[in-house]
Design an enzyme around this catalytic site. Structure first.
Site, PDB file in Angstrom:
ATOM      1  N   CYS A 102       0.836  -1.199   0.000  1.00  0.00           N
ATOM      2  CA  CYS A 102       0.000   0.000   0.000  1.00  0.00           C
ATOM      3  C   CYS A 102       0.880   1.261   0.000  1.00  0.00           C
ATOM      4  O   CYS A 102       1.786   1.388  -0.822  1.00  0.00           O
ATOM      5  CB  CYS A 102      -0.961  -0.048   1.189  1.00  0.00           C
ATOM      6  N   THR A 103       0.648   2.168   0.936  1.00  0.00           N
ATOM      7  CA  THR A 103       1.376   3.438   0.944  1.00  0.00           C
ATOM      8  C   THR A 103       2.798   3.313   1.488  1.00  0.00           C
ATOM      9  O   THR A 103       3.514   4.311   1.578  1.00  0.00           O
ATOM     10  CB  THR A 103       0.606   4.482   1.776  1.00  0.00           C
TER      11      THR A 103
END
Length: 328
Positions: A102-103
């Site tokens: 993800c981030t």
């Protein structure tokens, strides 16, 4: 035994933290020996959502791991902690395979590891990643990107896809599929798939193709046609195509080809069968047909895939460069 280090700091997303622990830190699936040894590394007690986490080691331990995983973190408006950036960069320089979920891609990008490379993150943040790190080629439309020693994933479920991809690289598709069944998730979604589709996905046993798909999987060695599938499903070819698009996001023939290619990959990994034999076992007919479709889909010929996979899965005693793999 391959060591996996989970890099944590305040603000990490607890879903990705738990996912890594479940895949790499739980009991191994049957036949996986040796399995991973997971450690949690951070600067001290950290907060992830509503939970507090006490790491096993400091961030300096990342440089001693075979694989370093950076989970997503919540406040992407702030620069990642400098000590985390430095530790991740040092781990990669020491030869670790570095993975972001993800981030977590913002950490790898801030460390300069993604410069000149293709990467992804959650679709809602791909534009910001590209704007803040213009030297990174950000792909907003894929589940994950494998650059060898650097891998990035989109959000949530795509993080699971990438973790299973790592298991598949390290231990083969049979072990990855066994683990996926235990986790009740799809065993393999190719990284090039779109991050999301506009049609809802029905419950696994509550859609018009629930009986057909397993029937097809058991008969991949046969020259099935769309008409054969429609006849088995007791619907017209037109209705079959409509339901396939709704359930799988693709056409019957494209889905069938993907299953054949996936089965071919498993046979290339787990057997010494000739390409001709694998072509027959997967319903591709001839080695020429298998090679053409396999090369177009996977990106390399079947023989090259087999050599590459076995080189990754069974490293020699001197293997230890920037693309290390654990033994199968």
């Amino acid at each position: 035994m391959s060591t996996v280090a989970l890099a944590v700091t305040d603000g990490m997303l607890h879903f990705e933290l738990a996912l890594v622990c479940e895949v790499f830190g739980a009991n191994p699936p049957g036949g996986a020996d040796p399995w991973y040894r997971l450690s949690v590394c951070g600067p001290g007690a950290v907060r992830a959502g509503r939970f507090w986490l006490e790491p096993d080691h400091g961030l300096d331990r990342l440089a001693r791991a075979d694989t370093v995983i950076v989970p997503g973190w919540a406040d992407i408006g702030q620069d990642p902690p400098a000590e985390l950036i430095d530790a991740v960069r040092a781990a990669h320089e020491a030869g670790a395979r570095v993975v972001s979920l993800c981030t977590g891609a913002f950490v790898l990008a801030a460390a300069g590891l993604l410069d000149g490379k293709r990467a992804t993150t959650h679709w809602a943040h791909t534009r910001e990643l590209a704007e803040r790190h213009p030297r990174v080629t950000v792909d907003p439309d894929v589940l994950y990107v494998d650059n060898g020693s650097l891998l990035t994933s989109a959000g949530k479920a795509a993080a699971m896809d990438l973790c299973l991809h790592l298991v598949r690289l390290d231990h083969g598709s049979s072990i990855a599929n066994t683990l996926a069944r235990r986790l009740v998730v799809p065993p393999h979604r190719d990284g090039g798939q779109a991050q999301f589709i506009t049609t809802p996905v029905p419950a696994p046993d509550n859609h018009p193709l629930a009986g057909l798909l397993p029937w097809v999987i058991q008969r991949l060695d046969r020259p099935l046609t769309v008409e054969d599938l429609a006849r088995q499903a007791r619907m017209s070819s037109r209705n079959l195509s409509r339901h396939f698009r709704s359930v799988t996001g693709t056409t019957p023939l494209q889905w069938l080809l993907a299953q054949r290619i996936g089965h071919a990959q498993e046979l290339l990994e787990s057997t010494d069968d000739t390409v001709d034999a694998i072509a027959a076992a997967t319903g591709m007919g001839t080695a020429t047909t298998l090679r053409r479709h396999f090369h177009r889909t996977v990106g390399v010929p079947p023989d090259t895939y087999r050599r590459t996979f076995r080189a990754r899965a069974r490293p020699g005693p001197d293997d230890g460069g920037p693309h290390r793999r654990c033994p199968a």
